[in-house]
Scaffold this motif. Sequence first.
Motif, PDB file in Angstrom:
ATOM      1  N   GLY A 246       0.720  -1.228  -0.134  1.00  0.00           N
ATOM      2  CA  GLY A 246       0.304   0.062  -0.140  1.00  0.00           C
ATOM      3  C   GLY A 246       0.905   0.758   0.249  1.00  0.00           C
ATOM      4  O   GLY A 246       0.317   2.424  -0.394  1.00  0.00           O
ATOM      5  N   LEU A 247       1.897   1.366   0.561  1.00  0.00           N
ATOM      6  CA  LEU A 247       2.510   2.691   1.033  1.00  0.00           C
ATOM      7  C   LEU A 247       3.487   2.417  -0.702  1.00  0.00           C
ATOM      8  O   LEU A 247       4.082   4.028  -1.144  1.00  0.00           O
ATOM      9  N   ALA A 248       4.207   1.861  -1.133  1.00  0.00           N
ATOM     10  CA  ALA A 248       4.308   1.594  -3.120  1.00  0.00           C
ATOM     11  C   ALA A 248       3.463   1.639  -3.028  1.00  0.00           C
ATOM     12  O   ALA A 248       3.680   2.717  -4.273  1.00  0.00           O
ATOM     13  N   GLY A 249       2.253   1.620  -2.972  1.00  0.00           N
ATOM     14  CA  GLY A 249       0.991   2.374  -4.119  1.00  0.00           C
ATOM     15  C   GLY A 249       0.946   3.787  -3.928  1.00  0.00           C
ATOM     16  O   GLY A 249       1.135   4.338  -5.168  1.00  0.00           O
ATOM     17  N   LEU A 250       0.974   4.209  -2.478  1.00  0.00           N
ATOM     18  CA  LEU A 250       1.050   5.738  -2.375  1.00  0.00           C
ATOM     19  C   LEU A 250       2.381   6.236  -2.578  1.00  0.00           C
ATOM     20  O   LEU A 250       1.964   7.515  -3.650  1.00  0.00           O
ATOM     21  N   ALA A 251       4.026   5.284  -2.762  1.00  0.00           N
ATOM     22  CA  ALA A 251       4.770   6.024  -3.709  1.00  0.00           C
ATOM     23  C   ALA A 251       5.046   6.137  -4.833  1.00  0.00           C
ATOM     24  O   ALA A 251       4.804   7.327  -5.970  1.00  0.00           O
ATOM     25  N   GLY A 252       4.075   5.968  -5.721  1.00  0.00           N
ATOM     26  CA  GLY A 252       3.238   5.708  -6.726  1.00  0.00           C
ATOM     27  C   GLY A 252       2.996   7.254  -7.403  1.00  0.00           C
ATOM     28  O   GLY A 252       2.975   7.477  -8.240  1.00  0.00           O
ATOM     29  N   ILE A 253       2.040   7.478  -6.551  1.00  0.00           N
ATOM     30  CA  ILE A 253       0.715   8.177  -6.971  1.00  0.00           C
ATOM     31  C   ILE A 253       2.233   9.980  -7.085  1.00  0.00           C
ATOM     32  O   ILE A 253       1.910  10.706  -7.563  1.00  0.00           O
ATOM     33  N   LEU A 254       2.803   9.320  -5.823  1.00  0.00           N
ATOM     34  CA  LEU A 254       3.377  10.703  -5.057  1.00  0.00           C
ATOM     35  C   LEU A 254       4.339  11.426  -6.036  1.00  0.00           C
ATOM     36  O   LEU A 254       4.596  12.145  -6.717  1.00  0.00           O
ATOM     37  N   SER A 255       5.554   9.763  -6.584  1.00  0.00           N
ATOM     38  CA  SER A 255       5.866  10.323  -7.533  1.00  0.00           C
ATOM     39  C   SER A 255       5.829  10.665  -9.335  1.00  0.00           C
ATOM     40  O   SER A 255       6.007  11.186 -10.040  1.00  0.00           O
ATOM     41  N   LEU A 256       4.134  10.072  -9.479  1.00  0.00           N
ATOM     42  CA  LEU A 256       3.144  10.562 -10.921  1.00  0.00           C
ATOM     43  C   LEU A 256       3.322  12.070 -10.211  1.00  0.00           C
ATOM     44  O   LEU A 256       3.233  12.564 -11.413  1.00  0.00           O
TER      45      LEU A 256
END
Length: 360
Positions: A246-256
């Motif tokens: 889930g945190l990797a998914g959050l990091a994905g939107i932050l990177s985007l």
Amino acid sequence: MSTTKPATETVAIGTLEEPRTGFLRGLLKAQAFQILLVLLVIIIIFSALAPDTFAQWSNFRLIIQNASILAVLGVGMTYIIITSGIDLSIGSVLVFSGVVSALTMRALGGEGWGVATVGILVSIASGVVWGLFNGFLIAKGKIPPLIVTLGSLGMGLGFAQIITGGVDIRQVPSVLTDSIGYGNIFGTIPMISVIALVVVIIGGIVLHFTRFGLHTFAVGSSEIAARRVGVKVDRHLIAVYTLSGGLAGLAGILSLSQFSTTAIAGQSQTNLNVIAAVVIGGTSLFGGVGTIFGTVVGLFIPAVLQNGFVITGVQPFWQQVAVGAVLITAVYVDQVRRSSAMRGNSQGLWRKFVSGGRRG
């Protein structure tokens, strides 16, 4: 007949009576604090070499902003390594989650917060699904974490490339870029760093002050002992890997939000960088020991080194050499401490080194 319980049962949940040490002495012996001193020394050196460029708030702000996404990933990785596990897939999960989110937002169209909110939820949900997948195979399938997450690393990145044809998606709602990627609070504090700080604080509180955190340490200390005292180990492992996903998914939107693109090829070293930071910060690869504070400090060492080398004109490739040396040293220190603690031996690290591991 003796009724003495095996020592592993009490050690695993931290009930064994331990000798008390003073606060200052305990602080100085903590690996996270020692790494913090190393970080401060590095900052002082670069500040002296380049006071007009390195030692400026604008530069420190850039360093903090660049480390923010890794800090979010580092929280989940700290939990996993404390349980004596590993997650090599976080970089690929970050990319996959960002791709799915970007495609969803592009299909919905629009630039408002409604579309952006859906994209955020989709990215986090994508990461959660990967985390559940990893956790279930590790806890129920009894497949080693290294193998499971290595497989997920390839699968996640492969699916992202299949979905996009290997071409980055650059249609990102401007509201994400303007508010999260490059937005500020109080004029100069990056919004992305504030989000990372919130994740770090919540992760630290849960790890050190809740039953979930206690069970995390117990599983890493001794899985058998944890089961004997009633910890549902399988369910807890699934929860920990789901948290990391889930945190990797959050990091994905932050990177985007930060880069305005999915950056499919830009996360190849993310998993190794995060693992290195967690270990450098004092989390033991053997499980049962670790802090979120140490992870954050460990993240800033490579970030500061890279920034300082660029500013002072040194080849940034030296950063990899320096971080590798610090990583090896951190693991050696952890091994020495574990070995000494298991034998009740308190000899110093230097004496341990020069004596070749002999007691004396």
